[in-house]
Design an enzyme around this catalytic site. Sequence first.
Site, PDB file in Angstrom:
ATOM      1  N   SER A 286      -6.131  -3.357  14.500  1.00 57.15           N
ATOM      2  CA  SER A 286      -5.970  -4.807  14.679  1.00 57.15           C
ATOM      3  C   SER A 286      -4.486  -5.131  14.834  1.00 57.15           C
ATOM      4  O   SER A 286      -3.848  -5.664  13.932  1.00 57.15           O
ATOM      5  CB  SER A 286      -6.560  -5.552  13.471  1.00 57.15           C
ATOM      6  OG  SER A 286      -6.521  -6.943  13.671  1.00 57.15           O
ATOM      7  N   PRO A 287      -3.891  -4.825  16.000  1.00 57.72           N
ATOM      8  CA  PRO A 287      -2.439  -4.930  16.156  1.00 57.72           C
ATOM      9  C   PRO A 287      -1.895  -6.343  16.260  1.00 57.72           C
ATOM     10  O   PRO A 287      -0.682  -6.528  16.244  1.00 57.72           O
ATOM     11  CB  PRO A 287      -2.192  -4.158  17.456  1.00 57.72           C
ATOM     12  CG  PRO A 287      -3.462  -4.304  18.233  1.00 57.72           C
ATOM     13  CD  PRO A 287      -4.549  -4.286  17.202  1.00 57.72           C
ATOM     14  N   GLY A 288      -2.758  -7.346  16.352  1.00 57.82           N
ATOM     15  CA  GLY A 288      -2.266  -8.715  16.420  1.00 57.82           C
ATOM     16  C   GLY A 288      -1.542  -9.134  15.159  1.00 57.82           C
ATOM     17  O   GLY A 288      -0.636  -9.980  15.204  1.00 57.82           O
TER      18      GLY A 288
ATOM     19  N   GLU B  53      -6.792   5.769  -9.764  1.00 59.25           N
ATOM     20  CA  GLU B  53      -6.826   4.650  -8.823  1.00 59.25           C
ATOM     21  C   GLU B  53      -8.045   3.754  -9.073  1.00 59.25           C
ATOM     22  O   GLU B  53      -8.322   2.857  -8.281  1.00 59.25           O
ATOM     23  CB  GLU B  53      -6.846   5.173  -7.382  1.00 59.25           C
ATOM     24  CG  GLU B  53      -5.589   5.962  -7.008  1.00 59.25           C
ATOM     25  CD  GLU B  53      -5.622   6.454  -5.573  1.00 59.25           C
ATOM     26  OE1 GLU B  53      -6.433   5.922  -4.783  1.00 59.25           O
ATOM     27  OE2 GLU B  53      -4.844   7.352  -5.242  1.00 59.25           O
TER      28      GLU B  53
ATOM     29  N   GLU C 183     -11.141   4.309  -8.731  1.00 61.59           N
ATOM     30  CA  GLU C 183     -12.124   4.376  -7.659  1.00 61.59           C
ATOM     31  C   GLU C 183     -13.507   4.691  -8.229  1.00 61.59           C
ATOM     32  O   GLU C 183     -13.648   5.509  -9.130  1.00 61.59           O
ATOM     33  CB  GLU C 183     -11.731   5.455  -6.652  1.00 61.59           C
ATOM     34  CG  GLU C 183     -10.501   5.115  -5.830  1.00 61.59           C
ATOM     35  CD  GLU C 183     -10.152   6.198  -4.833  1.00 61.59           C
ATOM     36  OE1 GLU C 183      -9.583   5.877  -3.778  1.00 61.59           O
ATOM     37  OE2 GLU C 183     -10.440   7.384  -5.117  1.00 61.59           O
TER      38      GLU C 183
END
Length: 382
Positions: A305-307, A335, A337
């Site tokens: 999602s480079p925007g 972490e 998880e």
Amino acid sequence: MGCAALAVTIPVFLYGTLCHLPLLRVVLGRDPQWRAARLPGHRVLAVEGESFPILVEGNGIARGILLEGLDRADRDRLDFFERGFGYAPHATLVETEGGDRVQAMVYRPQPGRWRAGDPWRLGDWVRKWGDVTTLAAQEAMALYQAGQGDRMAQRWPMMLMRAGAAVRARKSEAPATLRRPCAPGDIVVDHWSQPYANYFAVEENDLRFRRFDGGMSPVVNRAAFVSGDAVVVLPFDPVRDRVLLVEQVRMGAHGRGDPQPWLIETVAGRVDGGETPEEAARREAREEARLELRDVLPVLECYPSPGAMTEYLYLFVALTDLPDTAAGIAGADDEHEDIRVHVVTFERMMHLIETGEINTAPLILLAQWLSRERERLRAADS
């Protein structure tokens, strides 16, 4: 890490990462005066679990450099950087290569803060960590300039992660046969800020960019969600024709308001500073699924999602054995998880994609690649 001075007029003996002159230049903001020096009766050892060293008393000679001619601004910058790793200044007597004995300041860690490991060598460190640490230090010193020094220590691992992503990006081939090749001056940043940084960061830029008509745009404000690079790896057993999938609650789905925030994905995680994508893929497979991978096959690299996001993905399919016992509960305890591991047939995975129960893009991309290459991989493995 390296060592630094607290008093303006006393020289500084450096023995660790700050002996790497590009890193020292970033921390000081200038090129200092220095000469080779050594500290007898000491050894330089690696800190267990970290990339930087520790100074330990014992038989040997700790070799480094002696900084001279430092002013108060230099001291403040060095002190800020070293304090982030729990190091404090101590007076000591060092020898120069010319035989002079000089009173200097050396930074030592807080007692019990770090555990010493194997011998540490600057050349080995530079090959793996030099570029990444130097770039991360630029972000650290930006915090110093912004008066946010108390946040440096907790942010350092994330700074290394983001710096590693930037180093890989600069070394990428970046073909430009259809798209416009970027030239110097095509993007001009007038102001940069980082209003938020923790595991992820948000950066704002007031910038101008080259338009397609050749002119420059007006100043625009653009924000980016900075998260570092990540790996996604789909374990595949070509003999049993099975894949390994993982299930866990995801904050992205929860934040969107999805009534089903437990998502079906595959092994994934961030690429740490100093790590290669393949090393990260193997580590994440061990952490998330207690799984050792055999052959790790690169599939593709992409921006999801480079925007607005800097995230860059390295996608792999990994050949491995997936018996029934590969399923179960896993995840890294430190972490917090909580991961359920599923072992399903290839056909079941494709059915879950068709019904929408699998709705994570990286897994769908890997499944489509495996659909094309599956018979070839099975035939080669047999």
